[in-house]
Enzyme design. Structure first.
Site, PDB file in Angstrom:
ATOM      1  N   ARG A  87      -8.714   3.392  -7.944  1.00  0.00           N
ATOM      2  CA  ARG A  87      -8.054   3.260  -6.647  1.00  0.00           C
ATOM      3  C   ARG A  87      -9.135   3.204  -5.576  1.00  0.00           C
ATOM      4  O   ARG A  87     -10.124   3.935  -5.639  1.00  0.00           O
ATOM      5  CB  ARG A  87      -7.106   4.438  -6.374  1.00  0.00           C
ATOM      6  CG  ARG A  87      -6.086   4.728  -7.470  1.00  0.00           C
ATOM      7  CD  ARG A  87      -5.265   3.557  -7.915  1.00  0.00           C
ATOM      8  NE  ARG A  87      -4.583   2.891  -6.820  1.00  0.00           N
ATOM      9  CZ  ARG A  87      -3.961   1.734  -6.936  1.00  0.00           C
ATOM     10  NH1 ARG A  87      -3.953   1.108  -8.087  1.00  0.00           N
ATOM     11  NH2 ARG A  87      -3.362   1.204  -5.915  1.00  0.00           N
ATOM     12  N   ASN A 102       1.250   3.877  -3.066  1.00  0.00           N
ATOM     13  CA  ASN A 102       0.903   5.290  -2.864  1.00  0.00           C
ATOM     14  C   ASN A 102       2.038   6.203  -3.319  1.00  0.00           C
ATOM     15  O   ASN A 102       1.799   7.225  -3.970  1.00  0.00           O
ATOM     16  CB  ASN A 102       0.584   5.573  -1.394  1.00  0.00           C
ATOM     17  CG  ASN A 102      -0.824   5.180  -1.011  1.00  0.00           C
ATOM     18  OD1 ASN A 102      -1.622   4.772  -1.841  1.00  0.00           O
ATOM     19  ND2 ASN A 102      -1.123   5.295   0.272  1.00  0.00           N
ATOM     20  N   GLU A 153       0.825  -1.210   0.000  1.00  0.00           N
ATOM     21  CA  GLU A 153       0.000   0.000   0.000  1.00  0.00           C
ATOM     22  C   GLU A 153       0.860   1.262   0.000  1.00  0.00           C
ATOM     23  O   GLU A 153       0.616   2.192  -0.767  1.00  0.00           O
ATOM     24  CB  GLU A 153      -0.943   0.005   1.209  1.00  0.00           C
ATOM     25  CG  GLU A 153      -2.018  -1.054   1.170  1.00  0.00           C
ATOM     26  CD  GLU A 153      -3.033  -0.856   0.060  1.00  0.00           C
ATOM     27  OE1 GLU A 153      -3.239   0.291  -0.391  1.00  0.00           O
ATOM     28  OE2 GLU A 153      -3.633  -1.856  -0.365  1.00  0.00           O
TER      29      GLU A 153
END
Length: 146
Positions: free
Chosen positions: A105, A50, A46
């Site tokens: 997303r 990002n 994650e």
């Protein structure tokens, strides 16, 4: 005993799996449970995703930096980029918030990090990048199977 690892790689989406596996391999020496290892791998995925998608907006010239420190069954993980930063951190931490809905997303990255880790600190400044510091206390006793 304290043990450290530092990793730097290009902000390319194909490097996300490399980061996840590398961190998991390093942490394996503490003999985490499968759940603990899965949670840490998910958090790394994650945070790195990002950095690549939001921090650098998929600009391949950027770098992602990961530091891992292991000490007394505690994992200290720092994931940093030097990308565009986050203008409204409180908004970004809200479940389902995303700046890239066109990329489908989910907006759950920070929520997942906060649920899987014991402590999450995010420092970010526009045009200066983002640093995510994560802490996970691993269980000291393992379940025995018959």
């Amino acid at each position: 005993m304290k043990n450290e690892m530092h990793l730097e790689f290009s902000a390319l989406s194909q490097n996300e799996s490399f980061a996840r596996v590398t961190v998991a391999s390093f942490i394996a020496q503490l003999d985490p449970t499968m759940d603990e290892l899965t949670e840490i791998k998910t958090v790394v995925s994650e945070a790195v995703t990002n950095a690549i998608i939001h921090g650098y907006e998929e600009n391949c010239d950027g770098k992602v930096y990961i530091s891992v420190t292991l000490e007394d069954h505690v994992v200290y993980l720092t994931i940093r980029d030097e990308g565009i930063g986050i203008t409204d951190l409180e908004e970004a931490r809200q479940p389902l918030f995303t700046t890239k809905p066109e990329l489908e997303r989910s907006g759950m990255g920070f929520t997942i990090m906060e649920n899987f880790m014991d402590d999450v600190t995010i420092d970010s400044s526009p045009e200066m990048g983002t640093t995510i510091r994560l802490t996970k206390h691993l269980s000291k006793s393992k379940a025995l199977c018959n």
